[in-house]
Design a protein around this motif. Structure first.
Motif, mmCIF file in Angstrom:
data_model
loop_
_atom_site.group_PDB
_atom_site.id
_atom_site.type_symbol
_atom_site.label_atom_id
_atom_site.label_comp_id
_atom_site.label_asym_id
_atom_site.label_seq_id
_atom_site.Cartn_x
_atom_site.Cartn_y
_atom_site.Cartn_z
ATOM 1 N N SER A 103 0.830 -1.206 0.000
ATOM 2 C CA SER A 103 0.000 0.000 0.000
ATOM 3 C C SER A 103 0.864 1.255 0.000
ATOM 4 O O SER A 103 2.003 1.246 0.493
ATOM 5 C CB SER A 103 -0.919 0.014 1.227
ATOM 6 O OG SER A 103 -0.158 0.178 2.412
ATOM 7 N N VAL A 104 0.324 2.331 -0.562
ATOM 8 C CA VAL A 104 1.051 3.603 -0.586
ATOM 9 C C VAL A 104 1.355 4.068 0.834
ATOM 10 O O VAL A 104 2.454 4.538 1.128
ATOM 11 C CB VAL A 104 0.227 4.678 -1.338
ATOM 12 C CG1 VAL A 104 0.893 6.042 -1.213
ATOM 13 C CG2 VAL A 104 0.070 4.301 -2.803
ATOM 14 N N ALA A 105 0.369 3.921 1.743
ATOM 15 C CA ALA A 105 0.563 4.363 3.127
ATOM 16 C C ALA A 105 1.710 3.606 3.782
ATOM 17 O O ALA A 105 2.570 4.201 4.450
ATOM 18 C CB ALA A 105 -0.729 4.160 3.922
ATOM 19 N N ASN A 106 1.750 2.293 3.588
ATOM 20 C CA ASN A 106 2.806 1.474 4.182
ATOM 21 C C ASN A 106 4.172 1.864 3.617
ATOM 22 O O ASN A 106 5.155 2.013 4.355
ATOM 23 C CB ASN A 106 2.524 -0.004 3.919
ATOM 24 C CG ASN A 106 3.485 -0.917 4.655
ATOM 25 O OD1 ASN A 106 3.588 -0.862 5.877
ATOM 26 N ND2 ASN A 106 4.210 -1.743 3.921
ATOM 27 N N ALA A 107 4.236 2.047 2.294
ATOM 28 C CA ALA A 107 5.500 2.410 1.658
ATOM 29 C C ALA A 107 5.988 3.771 2.153
ATOM 30 O O ALA A 107 7.174 3.933 2.486
ATOM 31 C CB ALA A 107 5.328 2.424 0.136
ATOM 32 N N MET A 108 5.088 4.746 2.216
ATOM 33 C CA MET A 108 5.491 6.092 2.626
ATOM 34 C C MET A 108 5.975 6.124 4.070
ATOM 35 O O MET A 108 6.915 6.850 4.415
ATOM 36 C CB MET A 108 4.328 7.074 2.431
ATOM 37 C CG MET A 108 4.005 7.364 0.977
ATOM 38 S SD MET A 108 5.405 8.127 0.105
ATOM 39 C CE MET A 108 4.851 8.017 -1.593
ATOM 40 N N LEU A 109 5.333 5.353 4.934
ATOM 41 C CA LEU A 109 5.775 5.301 6.328
ATOM 42 C C LEU A 109 7.184 4.700 6.432
ATOM 43 O O LEU A 109 8.018 5.165 7.214
ATOM 44 C CB LEU A 109 4.790 4.486 7.157
ATOM 45 C CG LEU A 109 3.472 5.184 7.498
ATOM 46 C CD1 LEU A 109 2.510 4.194 8.159
ATOM 47 C CD2 LEU A 109 3.710 6.377 8.418
ATOM 48 N N LEU A 110 7.454 3.689 5.630
ATOM 49 C CA LEU A 110 8.782 3.083 5.650
ATOM 50 C C LEU A 110 9.824 4.001 5.015
ATOM 51 O O LEU A 110 10.980 4.027 5.443
ATOM 52 C CB LEU A 110 8.747 1.728 4.938
ATOM 53 C CG LEU A 110 7.950 0.645 5.671
ATOM 54 C CD1 LEU A 110 7.818 -0.607 4.815
ATOM 55 C CD2 LEU A 110 8.593 0.299 7.008
ATOM 56 N N PHE A 111 9.420 4.766 4.002
ATOM 57 C CA PHE A 111 10.347 5.756 3.422
ATOM 58 C C PHE A 111 10.804 6.750 4.488
ATOM 59 O O PHE A 111 11.920 7.270 4.441
ATOM 60 C CB PHE A 111 9.674 6.538 2.290
ATOM 61 C CG PHE A 111 9.364 5.728 1.064
ATOM 62 C CD1 PHE A 111 10.045 4.553 0.789
ATOM 63 C CD2 PHE A 111 8.385 6.146 0.177
ATOM 64 C CE1 PHE A 111 9.753 3.803 -0.350
ATOM 65 C CE2 PHE A 111 8.089 5.415 -0.956
ATOM 66 C CZ PHE A 111 8.774 4.239 -1.219
ATOM 67 N N ALA A 112 9.903 7.030 5.444
ATOM 68 C CA ALA A 112 10.187 8.028 6.472
ATOM 69 C C ALA A 112 11.298 7.600 7.428
ATOM 70 O O ALA A 112 11.739 8.398 8.264
ATOM 71 C CB ALA A 112 8.918 8.345 7.265
ATOM 72 N N THR A 113 11.769 6.352 7.313
ATOM 73 C CA THR A 113 12.886 5.918 8.158
ATOM 74 C C THR A 113 14.230 6.386 7.610
ATOM 75 O O THR A 113 15.261 6.218 8.266
ATOM 76 C CB THR A 113 12.912 4.383 8.273
ATOM 77 O OG1 THR A 113 13.103 3.805 6.975
ATOM 78 C CG2 THR A 113 11.613 3.862 8.872
ATOM 79 N N ALA A 114 14.236 6.963 6.409
ATOM 80 C CA ALA A 114 15.486 7.400 5.788
ATOM 81 C C ALA A 114 16.306 8.344 6.675
ATOM 82 O O ALA A 114 17.527 8.188 6.775
ATOM 83 C CB ALA A 114 15.195 8.048 4.436
ATOM 84 N N PRO A 115 15.691 9.341 7.345
ATOM 85 C CA PRO A 115 16.499 10.224 8.200
ATOM 86 C C PRO A 115 17.218 9.488 9.324
ATOM 87 O O PRO A 115 18.359 9.824 9.669
ATOM 88 C CB PRO A 115 15.468 11.218 8.761
ATOM 89 C CG PRO A 115 14.361 11.216 7.764
ATOM 90 C CD PRO A 115 14.296 9.801 7.267
ATOM 91 N N PHE A 116 16.561 8.468 9.902
ATOM 92 C CA PHE A 116 17.208 7.700 10.966
ATOM 93 C C PHE A 116 18.379 6.893 10.420
ATOM 94 O O PHE A 116 19.447 6.811 11.033
ATOM 95 C CB PHE A 116 16.189 6.773 11.636
ATOM 96 C CG PHE A 116 15.024 7.494 12.239
ATOM 97 C CD1 PHE A 116 15.219 8.494 13.184
ATOM 98 C CD2 PHE A 116 13.727 7.188 11.865
ATOM 99 C CE1 PHE A 116 14.156 9.162 13.744
ATOM 100 C CE2 PHE A 116 12.651 7.863 12.412
ATOM 101 C CZ PHE A 116 12.866 8.859 13.358
ATOM 102 N N MET A 117 18.172 6.287 9.247
ATOM 103 C CA MET A 117 19.270 5.562 8.618
ATOM 104 C C MET A 117 20.421 6.499 8.279
ATOM 105 O O MET A 117 21.603 6.151 8.435
ATOM 106 C CB MET A 117 18.774 4.863 7.346
ATOM 107 C CG MET A 117 17.762 3.768 7.583
ATOM 108 S SD MET A 117 17.349 2.932 6.022
ATOM 109 C CE MET A 117 16.068 1.800 6.572
ATOM 110 N N ALA A 118 20.084 7.704 7.815
ATOM 111 C CA ALA A 118 21.119 8.675 7.478
ATOM 112 C C ALA A 118 21.916 9.082 8.712
ATOM 113 O O ALA A 118 23.143 9.256 8.648
ATOM 114 C CB ALA A 118 20.485 9.912 6.835
ATOM 115 N N ALA A 119 21.232 9.213 9.845
ATOM 116 C CA ALA A 119 21.918 9.573 11.085
ATOM 117 C C ALA A 119 22.931 8.501 11.476
ATOM 118 O O ALA A 119 24.075 8.809 11.856
ATOM 119 C CB ALA A 119 20.903 9.777 12.207
ATOM 120 N N VAL A 120 22.531 7.236 11.350
ATOM 121 C CA VAL A 120 23.434 6.134 11.700
ATOM 122 C C VAL A 120 24.589 6.057 10.712
ATOM 123 O O VAL A 120 25.759 5.887 11.099
ATOM 124 C CB VAL A 120 22.665 4.797 11.743
ATOM 125 C CG1 VAL A 120 23.639 3.638 11.983
ATOM 126 C CG2 VAL A 120 21.605 4.827 12.834
#
Length: 241
Positions: A103-120
């Protein structure tokens, strides 16, 4: 007087950067709608057409803005541009595949983890300090991701969720590459990602026996995504990198 002028310019750049980042988020959220409007094209065909329009648009833009070829700028900056370009290919591929398979909602929520991955990644690669509060947010986010992905187990949606995480990691790597090459103009990385994606997806289409000729509807939407991608790249030179 010079110091005051410099601070004022920095403040204006930051304000413009915030505005562009907000606009980038809005534009990125339209990708799901565009992909849902596509009738038959699969991820590799979409990326092929999208890459063509994006690279052509950016080549013309570079010529108009600086009067020089983007290849000259790429050679001048070197490795950070190449890493950023490859990271974007992974981000785009995972993003489109995920929206086609979950689903678009599921995909977009997972995309939102990018800033946390970038921090690590920034902490590991660039040795940038990560605040304690950020670590807490990362742990909470990982817990939420585990729940979401577990809920999709045993179905095609699981592959879509994993692809969305792969896309988020690609954007995180892209962000870190921007920080690595922040002393130079990094917009050529977006142009280079289009060339990489074109070569890779063309080879995949031929290898899988996929047609490189799309219907007018699918071709128009796919190429339109390339123009929107260029707009999403504006924060690269808006004072936030």
């Amino acid at each position: 007087m010079t110091s005051i002028s410099t601070r004022a310019h920095s403040a204006d750049a930051h304000k413009h950067g915030v505005l562009f980042v907000f606009a980038a988020g809005v534009l990125w959220s339209t990708v799901g709608i565009g992909i849902r409007m596509i009738d038959d094209a699969v991820v590799w065909q979409i990326l092929l057409y999208r890459s063509i329009s994006m690279s052509l648009f950016l080549y013309i833009l570079f010529r108009m803005r600086s009067g020089e070829s983007p290849f000259v700028q790429i050679r001048r900056i070197g490795s950070p541009v190449v890493v950023a370009g490859l990271s974007l290919v992974a981000a785009y591929s995972g993003g489109i595949y995920s929206i086609q398979n979950t689903s678009v909602a599921n995909a977009m929520l997972l995309f939102a983890t990018a800033p946390f991955m970038a921090a690590v990644l920034g902490w590991i690669v660039l040795r940038e300090r990560v605040r304690f509060a950020t670590w807490i947010a990362i742990v909470v986010a990982i817990g939420g991701i585990a729940i979401m992905v577990a809920d999709k187990s045993g179905s095609v949606a699981l592959k879509g969720s994993l692809a969305a995480l792969g896309s988020a990691f690609g954007f995180a790597a892209f962000t870190v590459a921007l920080r690595w090459g922040r002393t130079g103009e990094m917009l050529p990385a977006v142009f280079l990602s289009g060339l990489f994606a074109f070569a890779i997806t063309l080879a995949i289409c031929f290898g899988l026996g996929l047609s490189v000729v799309l219907s007018p509807n699918d071709g128009f939407i796919s190429m339109g995504m390339g123009g929107a991608s260029r707009c999403r790249s504006d924060p690269l030179h808006a004072g936030l990198t």
